[in-house]
Structure formats: structure tokens, C-alpha cells
Write an enzyme that holds these catalytic residues in place. Structure first.
Site, PDB file in Angstrom:
ATOM      1  N   ARG A 224       0.878  -1.190   0.000  1.00 51.66           N
ATOM      2  CA  ARG A 224       0.000   0.000   0.000  1.00 51.66           C
ATOM      3  C   ARG A 224       0.903   1.225   0.000  1.00 51.66           C
ATOM      4  O   ARG A 224       1.716   1.400   0.916  1.00 51.66           O
ATOM      5  CB  ARG A 224      -0.914  -0.003   1.219  1.00 51.66           C
ATOM      6  CG  ARG A 224      -1.637   1.330   1.402  1.00 51.66           C
ATOM      7  CD  ARG A 224      -2.745   1.275   2.422  1.00 51.66           C
ATOM      8  NE  ARG A 224      -3.876   0.522   1.921  1.00 51.66           N
ATOM      9  CZ  ARG A 224      -5.109   0.579   2.446  1.00 51.66           C
ATOM     10  NH1 ARG A 224      -5.348   1.341   3.492  1.00 51.66           N
ATOM     11  NH2 ARG A 224      -6.084  -0.141   1.935  1.00 51.66           N
TER      12      ARG A 224
ATOM     13  N   HIS B 202      -7.397   0.906  -6.354  1.00 57.23           N
ATOM     14  CA  HIS B 202      -7.570   0.057  -5.167  1.00 57.23           C
ATOM     15  C   HIS B 202      -8.164  -1.272  -5.656  1.00 57.23           C
ATOM     16  O   HIS B 202      -9.325  -1.591  -5.414  1.00 57.23           O
ATOM     17  CB  HIS B 202      -8.499   0.748  -4.163  1.00 57.23           C
ATOM     18  CG  HIS B 202      -8.459   0.176  -2.785  1.00 57.23           C
ATOM     19  ND1 HIS B 202      -7.700  -0.929  -2.445  1.00 57.23           N
ATOM     20  CD2 HIS B 202      -9.095   0.555  -1.642  1.00 57.23           C
ATOM     21  CE1 HIS B 202      -7.874  -1.194  -1.159  1.00 57.23           C
ATOM     22  NE2 HIS B 202      -8.709  -0.321  -0.650  1.00 57.23           N
TER      23      HIS B 202
ATOM     24  N   GLN C 197      -9.962  -3.841  -3.323  1.00 61.00           N
ATOM     25  CA  GLN C 197     -11.286  -3.376  -2.912  1.00 61.00           C
ATOM     26  C   GLN C 197     -12.333  -3.738  -3.971  1.00 61.00           C
ATOM     27  O   GLN C 197     -13.433  -4.207  -3.647  1.00 61.00           O
ATOM     28  CB  GLN C 197     -11.254  -1.851  -2.704  1.00 61.00           C
ATOM     29  CG  GLN C 197     -12.593  -1.278  -2.288  1.00 61.00           C
ATOM     30  CD  GLN C 197     -13.025  -1.731  -0.909  1.00 61.00           C
ATOM     31  OE1 GLN C 197     -12.285  -1.615   0.047  1.00 61.00           O
ATOM     32  NE2 GLN C 197     -14.229  -2.264  -0.799  1.00 61.00           N
TER      33      GLN C 197
ATOM     34  N   ASP D 203     -17.294   7.153  -1.568  1.00 57.61           N
ATOM     35  CA  ASP D 203     -16.029   7.043  -0.830  1.00 57.61           C
ATOM     36  C   ASP D 203     -15.732   8.431  -0.255  1.00 57.61           C
ATOM     37  O   ASP D 203     -16.408   9.418  -0.596  1.00 57.61           O
ATOM     38  CB  ASP D 203     -14.910   6.585  -1.790  1.00 57.61           C
ATOM     39  CG  ASP D 203     -13.566   6.379  -1.085  1.00 57.61           C
ATOM     40  OD1 ASP D 203     -13.546   6.240   0.161  1.00 57.61           O
ATOM     41  OD2 ASP D 203     -12.520   6.366  -1.787  1.00 57.61           O
TER      42      ASP D 203
ATOM     43  N   CYS E  67     -16.411   1.778   0.555  1.00 55.25           N
ATOM     44  CA  CYS E  67     -15.238   0.929   0.832  1.00 55.25           C
ATOM     45  C   CYS E  67     -14.822   1.009   2.298  1.00 55.25           C
ATOM     46  O   CYS E  67     -14.155   0.117   2.792  1.00 55.25           O
ATOM     47  CB  CYS E  67     -14.092   1.309  -0.086  1.00 55.25           C
ATOM     48  SG  CYS E  67     -13.585   3.023   0.105  1.00 55.25           S
TER      49      CYS E  67
ATOM     50  N   ARG F 189     -13.747  -8.574   1.656  1.00 51.91           N
ATOM     51  CA  ARG F 189     -12.309  -8.343   1.424  1.00 51.91           C
ATOM     52  C   ARG F 189     -11.517  -9.607   1.755  1.00 51.91           C
ATOM     53  O   ARG F 189     -10.587  -9.984   1.037  1.00 51.91           O
ATOM     54  CB  ARG F 189     -11.796  -7.183   2.298  1.00 51.91           C
ATOM     55  CG  ARG F 189     -12.439  -5.821   2.047  1.00 51.91           C
ATOM     56  CD  ARG F 189     -12.080  -5.267   0.685  1.00 51.91           C
ATOM     57  NE  ARG F 189     -10.660  -5.226   0.473  1.00 51.91           N
ATOM     58  CZ  ARG F 189      -9.844  -4.235   0.901  1.00 51.91           C
ATOM     59  NH1 ARG F 189     -10.363  -3.183   1.499  1.00 51.91           N
ATOM     60  NH2 ARG F 189      -8.546  -4.277   0.667  1.00 51.91           N
TER      61      ARG F 189
HETATM   62  N1   CP Z   1     -11.268  -0.119   2.411  1.00 48.95           N
HETATM   63  C1   CP Z   1     -10.017  -0.182   2.864  1.00 48.95           C
HETATM   64  O1   CP Z   1      -9.062  -0.411   2.120  1.00 48.95           O
HETATM   65  O2   CP Z   1      -9.893   0.007   4.213  1.00 48.95           O
HETATM   66  P1   CP Z   1      -8.532   0.169   5.003  1.00 48.95           P
HETATM   67  O3   CP Z   1      -7.926   1.500   4.621  1.00 48.95           O
HETATM   68  O4   CP Z   1      -8.941   0.148   6.459  1.00 48.95           O
HETATM   69  O5   CP Z   1      -7.622  -0.959   4.666  1.00 48.95           O
HETATM   70  N1  NVA Z   2      -9.912   6.731  -1.404  1.00 43.81           N
HETATM   71  C1  NVA Z   2      -9.555   6.312  -0.070  1.00 43.81           C
HETATM   72  C2  NVA Z   2      -9.781   4.851   0.112  1.00 43.81           C
HETATM   73  C3  NVA Z   2      -9.449   4.323   1.485  1.00 43.81           C
HETATM   74  C4  NVA Z   2      -9.647   2.843   1.592  1.00 43.81           C
HETATM   75  C5  NVA Z   2      -8.099   6.668   0.182  1.00 43.81           C
HETATM   76  O1  NVA Z   2      -7.262   6.481  -0.703  1.00 43.81           O
HETATM   77  O2  NVA Z   2      -7.790   7.155   1.280  1.00 43.81           O
END
Ligand code: CP
Ligand code: NVA
Length: 310
Positions: free
Chosen positions: A105, A132, A135, A227, A267, A295
Site C-alpha cells: 500500500r 484500489h 477493494q 467514498d 469501501c 475483502r
Molecule cells: N477499504 C479499505 O481499504 O480500508 P482500510 O484503509 O482500512 O484498509
Molecule cells: N480513497 C480512499 C480509500 C481508502 C480505503 C483513500 O485512498 O484514502
């Protein structure tokens, strides 16, 4: 693992339509019986490298790798020599000598691509600023679970044209859905992704539509998705964005314009009272907790598919 077997998952576009549906079938089976494939990753270690915060992704990957008999190794960028300037490529070369897959990530998609190029084990994108894709697998699973099918359904995404929106565009297109995005001017998904999703949709019978007015976008929608308005790394813009995005809130009045049986997805994490109201996220049409659970099952299925074990 020989390079021939090396499969990365950096974008939803790394899986073909048939493969995506197969992955969802595997995930359904894993959900029905969590002990299935419990030795599949025996003796294997999966590194989970986080340069941003996470609750769902981190925990579901840790638990999922464990349920498949493997060992998850969670690492934060700040604890590694990465934090002191070692390159992502050198980190990938070294980790590849110890572990069997790397989940990352991070911020820029280019960082994932650089890691995948240097690593000799599969690399999985567990969120970048661009996509993502893990997701989106759960999103598809939950939609199919609730609506019975994906092809022909209308998914309306209301809000920021961000990483989650990009992966949804590609995932919806691959599975023959109509994906409608309603984003304020200046916050639309990037044109290259819209273009690529449109090309895919032409092949699958899906459709991609961009609409600026949320009320118009939501008409007939079977799935209403939103989101956060400010993603990780955009915290300083949060106040300015809140003003622009206010008309894009998913509230009961907006949901009432969708199909009578529409489901609501997010999400998570949610900013209640901002992009979604308590009434909607806690209401009878919300599927967000199943979506979060999915997930786990879809990421287990992804690991099995990438290792050619399912
Ligand atoms: N939706 C999602 O990726 O959540 P987290 O940021 O908690 O991993
Ligand atoms: N768009 C959000 C998703 C978090 C799971 C971010 O990138 O922070």
C-alpha cells in the site's frame, strides 16, 4: 518461484473477465467454508508492506494468509530502511529472497510498478493513489451476492473520481455492468481510465457514463457507491473539498431516487455526515459490512489464483 509463474495484481486490468468471475466463484466457496484450502500456502510467507494506514486491508490479508496456512509478515514503511532512503527496487530484490509474495500500500502507482519490476515474487497493489484493485474484488462479490448477477446492473458512484472509482470503473466494465460516475468538475476520474474502461465495456456489453449531476446519475441505479471526499495524503484539502462535494452526499433523499431495491456500498472508512449519512450507512439498504467481510474472501481467492492454486 520461476518467473513464468509470476503474476502481479497492480490493477483490475491485470485480470481478464473470465478470470475475474472465476476468482469470485472461488471467493464464494471460501466464504461458505473458511477451512477450504487451509494448507494451500503452507510454508509460504506473504509480506504486507504499508506506507499508509489500514484497518480492513491489513487485518483481512493477515487473517486470510493465516487461514490458507501461510505466514503473514506485516511491515510498515517507517520501520524498514525504506524510511531511511533505501529504494523500493532494492527492498523488493531483498524481500524476494525471503518471502513468496509482496503486498504493498503506497502513494504513487509507479512505486508499485518499480517494485514489481525488481521483485521476483508476485506483487499485489493493496491501494495506491491510482487504484484500489483489491477493494474492487470485494465490491463485485458483494454486488453479486446481493443482486444475483453483475452483467446488466447499473452502479452509480457519487463523489471523488479517485483510486476506488478507477478500480470500480475497470471492474464494472470487465463484468458487463453500467458504471456511472457523478463527480464535481475538476474531480472526475482520469480520462485514460475512463477510456480504457469504455474499451473493455464495448467487449463485455457494459457501459461507462460520466454525469455531473448526482440526482440524474442515481436514477435507476441498482448500486449506489461512495467514498471519502479527501483520500489519504489529501488531508490538507479536506475543508476546501467538503464545500465542493457537499451536493454529492449520499443521503436518504438521493437514495430514494435510485432503484427501489438498490444497495449502498462504501469501501470504508466512512466520514459519517460528510459523504454518507448515518441514516443511509446504518439503514436497510446498506451492504457495507458484508462488503468489508468480502475483502477477506476475495483476497484469499486472489492469492490462490495468482499462485495457480485455484
Ligand atoms: N477499504 C479499505 O481499504 O480500508 P482500510 O484503509 O482500512 O484498509
Ligand atoms: N480513497 C480512499 C480509500 C481508502 C480505503 C483513500 O485512498 O484514502
Amino acid at each position: 518461484m520461476p518467473r513464468d509463474y509470476l503474476r502481479d495484481y497492480l490493477s483490475v486490468d491485470d485480470l481478464g473477465p473470465a478470470e475475474l468471475l472465476h476468482l469470485l466463484d472461488v471467493a464464494d466457496a471460501l466464504k461458505a467454508d473458511r477451512t477450504l484450502q487451509r494448507d494451500a500456502l503452507a510454508g509460504m510467507t506473504v509480506a504486507l508492506l504499508f506506507e499508509k494506514a489500514s484497518t480492513r486491508t491489513r487485518v483481512s490479508f493477515e487473517v486470510g494468509v493465516g487461514q490458507l496456512g501461510g505466514r503473514p509478515l506485516t511491515l510498515s514503511g517507517a520501520d524498514l530502511q525504506l524510511g531511511r532512503g533505501e529504494t523500493i527496487e532494492d527492498t523488493g530484490r531483498v524481500l524476494s529472497r525471503y518471502v513468496d509474495a509482496i503486498v504493498l500500500r503506497t502513494f504513487e502507482q509507479e512505486r508499485l510498478e518499480a517494485l514489481a519490476e525488481a521483485a521476483t515474487v508476485p506483487v499485489i497493489n493493496s491501494l495506491s493513489d491510482f487504484e484500489h484493485p483489491c477493494q474492487a474484488l470485494a465490491d463485485l462479490m458483494t454486488i453479486r451476492e446481493r443482486l444475483g448477477t453483475l452483467s446488466g446492473k447499473i452502479l452509480t458512484y457519487v463523489g471523488d473520481g479517485n483510486n476506488v472509482a478507477h478500480s470500480l470503473l475497470l471492474a464494472g466494465a470487465k463484468t458487463g455492468m453500467t458504471v456511472r460516475i457523478a463527480a464535481p468538475a475538476g474531480f472526475e476520474p482520469i480520462p485514460q481510465v475512463v477510456q480504457r474502461a469504455s474499451e473493455i465495456a464495448e467487449e463485455t456489453g457494459g457501459a461507462i457514463e460520466t454525469v455531473s449531476d448526482p440526482q440524474t446519475a442515481v436514477k435507476g441505479a441498482h448500486v449506489l457507491y461512495t467514498d471519502v471526499w479527501a483520500s489519504m495524503g489529501q488531508e490538507e484539502e479536506a475543508d476546501a473539498r467538503a464545500l465542493v462535494f457537499r451536493p454529492y452526499q449520499v443521503n436518504q433523499a438521493l437514495l430514494d431516487l435510485a432503484d427501489a431495491s438498490a444497495i449502498v456500498l462504501h469501501c470504508l472508512p466512512a466520514h459519517r455526515g460528510m459523504e454518507i449519512t448515518d441514516e443511509v450507512i446504518d439503514g436497510p439498504r446498506s451492504a457495507v459490512w458484508d462488503q468489508a467481510e468480502d475483502r477477506l474472501h476475495t483476497q484469499k481467492a486472489l492469492l490462490l489464483v495468482l499462485f495457480d492454486l485455484a
